[in-house]
Design an enzyme around this catalytic site. Sequence first.
Site, mmCIF file in Angstrom:
data_model
loop_
_atom_site.group_PDB
_atom_site.id
_atom_site.type_symbol
_atom_site.label_atom_id
_atom_site.label_comp_id
_atom_site.label_asym_id
_atom_site.label_seq_id
_atom_site.Cartn_x
_atom_site.Cartn_y
_atom_site.Cartn_z
ATOM 1 N N ASP A 1 -11.756 -3.388 -4.849
ATOM 2 C CA ASP A 1 -11.568 -1.931 -4.761
ATOM 3 C C ASP A 1 -10.123 -1.612 -5.107
ATOM 4 O O ASP A 1 -9.296 -1.339 -4.232
ATOM 5 C CB ASP A 1 -11.918 -1.445 -3.348
ATOM 6 N N CYS B 1 -12.458 4.626 -7.743
ATOM 7 C CA CYS B 1 -12.377 6.085 -7.756
ATOM 8 C C CYS B 1 -12.087 6.596 -9.165
ATOM 9 O O CYS B 1 -11.783 7.771 -9.344
ATOM 10 C CB CYS B 1 -11.310 6.578 -6.778
#
Length: 419
Positions: free
Chosen positions: A348, A374
């Site tokens: 991540d 993201c």
Amino acid sequence: MSAQKLDITRLGGQGDGIAETPQGQIFVPFTVPGDVITAAVEKSRGTLLAVLEPSPERVEPPCPHFGPDNDEAGCGGCALQHVANGTYETWKRGLVVSALEARGISAEVTPLVSCASGTRRRVVFAARRTDKGAILGFNRAQSHHIVAIDTCVVATDRINQGLPTIRRLATAVAVGKEAFRLSVLDAVPGLDIAVDAPFKLKEADRLRIITAVRTEPVAARLSFNGEILIEKQPPELEFGSVVVNPPPGGFVQASRAAEDVMGDLVTGHLKKSKRVVDLFSGSGTFALRLAQQSHVHAVEADGPSLNALDRAARRTLGLKPVSVEKRDLFRRPLMLAELKTYQGLVFDPPRAGAEVQVSDIARSTVKHIAAVSCNPTTLARDLEILIKGGYKITSVTPIDQFLWSSHVEVVALLERPKR
């Protein structure tokens, strides 16, 4: 700059409406596909002047600070409150689809996982000293102008109820003329406020700020440029069933609901992995959930975040072994020989993605991978590398963690087929 009548046909990547003209595309914020408008146009940008014929997909924004109409509106925190939910969700899922298609990736993208308003637990405010105290709000889009707010429909109730407290503490902090930021986290037992400012504090300033925090029951901790000035009680978050004390200003997923969805996807995909490595682990969002079923090695460059993860793992009974490693994965990624002991992996990274690290993962024997991002564009790039290395995408899930913005969280799950 000239006033033009425009037909808005679709939404662009940042949420602006797009009009096709003989001179090219014109991008106009606060418009909806199907709108007929007039706009002041300069080059490819338009400023909305009037909606002549509103689109059926145009709705009333729920926030009084949203829109281009006056100085109290257009706070810059949201871009799409005026778009009907169906059109909005299709557009946001489309950001992920388009990013994958641009890399030639064919994968089924699930419908967007929605997040309700009022669930954003981490909000970054802008503030600046004025003659009447500090102004607290958000920067207007593409501007340094701070629009003062008295409510935020995406933030949690505790943050909204704490806005007067946050404003008073911003006034206490504002000793310089420059603008500064306050990252506010809704944690147990209260608000964790991390100030990032371009000016320094004198000892008298520190004492004044500490005194101010002591008088505000909703404030649990305040830090200034990474230094804790006062911690009445350590802020707590739960990652799954594990309680963590996050460091000041440390990375935290913006929404608890979104984090739970991501956590379920990751742990479900890696449930058969005896040994798992968590890259860019932060304070343990995934590592501590995974430790309930697997041996976990967590790798992170930020020391305070890694220490928080380690302390939480050590004091929690019933977890599988958790080891930690402080390491800059951009400069020193895990190599092929280091990856061979793991059956599962989650990464991540920041918005820049993990291109160098992924190049080594693509050559590894890790069976199951969970990629969290993201930024659909850099995620698609990283997925392309993994696919070329022989991995197969089993699912792609977009999650609306950043409601009414152009940002979207994505979880992609991959596996290496048996040879």
